[in-house]
Design an enzyme around this catalytic site. Structure first.
Site, mmCIF file in Angstrom:
data_model
loop_
_atom_site.group_PDB
_atom_site.id
_atom_site.type_symbol
_atom_site.label_atom_id
_atom_site.label_comp_id
_atom_site.label_asym_id
_atom_site.label_seq_id
_atom_site.Cartn_x
_atom_site.Cartn_y
_atom_site.Cartn_z
ATOM 1 N N GLU A 90 10.596 -11.535 -8.789
ATOM 2 C CA GLU A 90 10.896 -11.997 -7.437
ATOM 3 C C GLU A 90 9.618 -12.442 -6.709
ATOM 4 O O GLU A 90 8.535 -11.888 -6.932
ATOM 5 C CB GLU A 90 11.559 -10.863 -6.642
ATOM 6 N N CYS A 103 4.363 -14.341 -1.163
ATOM 7 C CA CYS A 103 4.066 -13.036 -1.748
ATOM 8 C C CYS A 103 4.421 -13.122 -3.229
ATOM 9 O O CYS A 103 5.591 -13.247 -3.585
ATOM 10 C CB CYS A 103 4.913 -11.984 -1.020
ATOM 11 N N CYS A 110 6.095 -2.502 -13.130
ATOM 12 C CA CYS A 110 4.836 -1.926 -12.655
ATOM 13 C C CYS A 110 4.686 -0.531 -13.257
ATOM 14 O O CYS A 110 5.662 0.185 -13.425
ATOM 15 C CB CYS A 110 4.863 -1.835 -11.126
ATOM 16 N N CYS A 114 4.544 4.576 -7.861
ATOM 17 C CA CYS A 114 4.550 5.026 -6.462
ATOM 18 C C CYS A 114 5.984 5.412 -6.081
ATOM 19 O O CYS A 114 6.928 4.668 -6.335
ATOM 20 C CB CYS A 114 4.036 3.914 -5.538
ATOM 21 N N CYS A 117 8.328 3.011 -3.850
ATOM 22 C CA CYS A 117 8.380 1.579 -4.153
ATOM 23 C C CYS A 117 9.390 1.269 -5.248
ATOM 24 O O CYS A 117 9.405 1.914 -6.295
ATOM 25 C CB CYS A 117 6.988 1.100 -4.569
ATOM 26 N N GLY A 157 4.242 -5.504 -9.238
ATOM 27 C CA GLY A 157 3.105 -5.292 -10.133
ATOM 28 C C GLY A 157 1.845 -4.839 -9.422
ATOM 29 O O GLY A 157 1.732 -4.904 -8.199
ATOM 30 N N GLU A 158 0.913 -4.345 -10.219
ATOM 31 C CA GLU A 158 -0.388 -3.923 -9.705
ATOM 32 C C GLU A 158 -1.405 -4.976 -10.161
ATOM 33 O O GLU A 158 -1.743 -5.045 -11.342
ATOM 34 C CB GLU A 158 -0.716 -2.523 -10.273
ATOM 35 N N SER A 189 -3.692 -6.886 -3.033
ATOM 36 C CA SER A 189 -3.434 -5.502 -2.637
ATOM 37 C C SER A 189 -3.423 -4.620 -3.880
ATOM 38 O O SER A 189 -2.788 -4.946 -4.875
ATOM 39 C CB SER A 189 -2.077 -5.426 -1.931
ATOM 40 N N SER A 212 -3.783 0.127 -0.692
ATOM 41 C CA SER A 212 -2.613 0.923 -0.324
ATOM 42 C C SER A 212 -3.049 2.379 -0.231
ATOM 43 O O SER A 212 -3.238 3.040 -1.243
ATOM 44 C CB SER A 212 -1.524 0.768 -1.383
ATOM 45 N N LEU A 213 -3.233 2.850 0.986
ATOM 46 C CA LEU A 213 -3.778 4.195 1.161
ATOM 47 C C LEU A 213 -2.650 5.213 1.350
ATOM 48 O O LEU A 213 -2.504 6.141 0.569
ATOM 49 C CB LEU A 213 -4.745 4.189 2.358
ATOM 50 N N HIS A 214 -1.897 5.062 2.398
ATOM 51 C CA HIS A 214 -0.652 5.812 2.667
ATOM 52 C C HIS A 214 -0.786 7.310 2.952
ATOM 53 O O HIS A 214 0.165 7.938 3.421
ATOM 54 C CB HIS A 214 0.390 5.613 1.558
ATOM 55 N N ASN A 288 10.017 0.930 4.126
ATOM 56 C CA ASN A 288 11.332 0.334 3.881
ATOM 57 C C ASN A 288 12.120 1.189 2.916
ATOM 58 O O ASN A 288 11.575 1.741 1.963
ATOM 59 C CB ASN A 288 11.161 -1.066 3.305
ATOM 60 N N CYS A 331 8.365 -5.204 1.954
ATOM 61 C CA CYS A 331 7.398 -4.448 1.148
ATOM 62 C C CYS A 331 8.103 -3.341 0.378
ATOM 63 O O CYS A 331 8.825 -2.544 0.964
ATOM 64 C CB CYS A 331 6.352 -3.795 2.025
HETATM 65 N N1 SAH Z 1 0.666 -2.771 -6.370
HETATM 66 C C1 SAH Z 1 0.004 -3.265 -5.221
HETATM 67 C C2 SAH Z 1 0.761 -4.369 -4.492
HETATM 68 C C3 SAH Z 1 2.169 -4.070 -4.158
HETATM 69 S S1 SAH Z 1 2.940 -3.879 -2.724
HETATM 70 C C4 SAH Z 1 -0.288 -2.133 -4.274
HETATM 71 O O1 SAH Z 1 0.153 -1.031 -4.532
HETATM 72 O O2 SAH Z 1 -1.003 -2.326 -3.316
HETATM 73 C C5 SAH Z 1 2.351 -4.245 -1.262
HETATM 74 C C6 SAH Z 1 2.388 -3.067 -0.273
HETATM 75 O O3 SAH Z 1 3.719 -2.569 0.003
HETATM 76 C C7 SAH Z 1 1.608 -1.883 -0.789
HETATM 77 O O4 SAH Z 1 0.775 -1.409 0.210
HETATM 78 C C8 SAH Z 1 2.680 -0.901 -1.110
HETATM 79 O O5 SAH Z 1 2.193 0.410 -1.124
HETATM 80 C C9 SAH Z 1 3.658 -1.164 0.001
HETATM 81 N N2 SAH Z 1 4.981 -0.582 -0.226
HETATM 82 C C10 SAH Z 1 5.561 -0.257 -1.384
HETATM 83 N N3 SAH Z 1 6.789 0.270 -1.184
HETATM 84 C C11 SAH Z 1 6.988 0.257 0.145
HETATM 85 C C12 SAH Z 1 8.078 0.627 0.980
HETATM 86 N N4 SAH Z 1 9.201 1.140 0.467
HETATM 87 N N5 SAH Z 1 7.941 0.447 2.298
HETATM 88 C C13 SAH Z 1 6.823 -0.089 2.822
HETATM 89 N N6 SAH Z 1 5.766 -0.464 2.091
HETATM 90 C C14 SAH Z 1 5.842 -0.301 0.767
#
Ligand code: SAH
Length: 343
Positions: A90, A103, A110, A114, A117, A157-158, A189, A212-214, A288, A331
């Site tokens: 996609e 995007c 992947c 996570c 995701c 993907g990463e 990212s 992607s810190l979170h 999301n 995302c």
């Molecule tokens: N693999 C890469 C790029 C993918 S996604 C990465 O991890 O950075 C882009 C962003 O969306 C990342 O910051 C990811 O952590 C975030 N993301 C993934 N799932 C999400 C969700 N359910 N809600 C909001 N952001 C999300």
């Protein structure tokens, strides 16, 4: 056969040399591919019949098929592509006041796992090649008759797990004879594959790095992102500091806010402490919802409180607009599709 879109211009010139052709021919072909976006070698009318024949014998054009196109009520469009080997990925097109952003996906599936995701729900298949990454832009520009101004490697993907192809795709995208998208308009990212942060820093490519810190402590981050077990926060931040020092570029930290998980003031304090003094920006993402996901979006109040706390304590933070969530294009909602699902 080789996909002709896998080569940057210098590599294509080399290929042409091996075929006994002059390098300027490669430039002509490049313009047909990326400026005119032809779908057949026979459309390259200033190329001799003999050379076109040679090209057909040696290369494919890898034209992705659009299996499905969905449009969100906010104008965001999601494309489901058949990548020609039975797999599907996609890609999402977003409209902003400053231009169109695509995007793109970098892998089919992947490996990162996570927990919040959807891209990770189905087993990993393979990396996309440089040409397959670029093809997403070509196919969308052609289908929509638009020019894309910004690219974000935030699809499936990463990107740092497919580093070489991603870097090569960027060099194809950058070429003024091709799509001519400047590195400053490209964001990558990563979930935090530390060695590749150092590598990117040393390459001095002018693209934007997003991390992607979170979460701000290892326990919480490891629960959300298994990659943290391999590369804990201290190592990640050390690599980020190296990157900033080397490139003098600001890093964007992504922080997806989940209710009662990482959205309280203690977390905001942790973030201020972690990023203090760094050339950084925080991009807050209201998390999301995904199928079977245990994380729930923070309340609007908590999101605003979190942002304000950061801003009041010297960390620039903005809230990412939620685009395309009604078509599962936001995302974390993208995922590799199986053949059965396309029907
Ligand atoms: N693999 C890469 C790029 C993918 S996604 C990465 O991890 O950075 C882009 C962003 O969306 C990342 O910051 C990811 O952590 C975030 N993301 C993934 N799932 C999400 C969700 N359910 N809600 C909001 N952001 C999300």
């Amino acid at each position: 056969m080789k996909n002709i879109k896998d080569y940057n211009l210098d590599e294509l010139k080399e290929e042409f040399k091996e075929l006994g052709e002059k390098p300027y021919r490669a430039e002509q072909v490049y313009i047909w591919l990326y400026k005119d976006k032809v779908k057949e070698f026979d459309e390259m009318t200033n190329i001799s019949k003999e050379l076109r024949q040679k090209l057909k014998e040696n290369f494919t054009l890898c034209n992705f098929k659009i299996v499905k196109k969905l449009e969100s009520k906010d104008g965001t469009k999601k494309f489901l592509f058949d990548v020609l080997d039975g797999n599907m990925i996609e890609t999402v097109l977003m409209e902003y006041h400053h231009g169109r952003t695509l995007c793109v996906s970098s892998q089919i599936g992947c490996k990162m796992g996570c927990k919040f995701c959807a891209s990770t729900g189905i087993p990993f298949i393979r990396n996309l090649t440089a040409g397959e990454i670029v093809e997403q832009i070509l196919a969308v520009e052609q289908e929509e008759k638009v020019k894309i101004s910004n690219i974000v490697f935030m699809g499936i993907g990463e990107p740092f797990d497919n580093f070489e192809n991603v870097i090569n795709a960027i060099s194809i995208l950058n070429n003024p004879k091709g799509l001519n998208i400047g590195a400053r308009h490209i964001s990558i990212s990563t979930s935090g594959i530390v060695p590749k942060i150092y590598e990117l820093a040393d390459k001095k490519i002018q693209c934007t790095l997003s991390i992607s810190l979170h979460a701000t402590n290892n326990k919480k981050r490891s629960e959300m992102m298994p990659v943290n077990n391999a590369y804990p926060i201290e190592e990640l931040i050390k690599a980020c500091k190296y990157y900033i020092e080397k490139t003098n570029k600001r890093i964007s930290f992504e922080y997806a806010l989940a209710k009662d998980n990482n959205d309280n003031l203690e977390d905001a304090k942790g973030l201020v402490k972690l990023l203090h003094g760094m050339l950084a920006h925080v991009n807050l993402i209201p998390i999301n919802k995904i199928e079977n996901g245990k994380f729930v979006k923070s309340t609007d109040n908590n999101i605003i409180r979190f942002r304000d706390y950061l801003n009041e304590h010297g960390i620039v933070a903005t809230i990412r607009r939620e685009l395309g969530s009604d078509i599962d294009a936001a995302c974390g909602q993208l995922r590799r599709k199986t053949i059965e699902e396309k029907r």
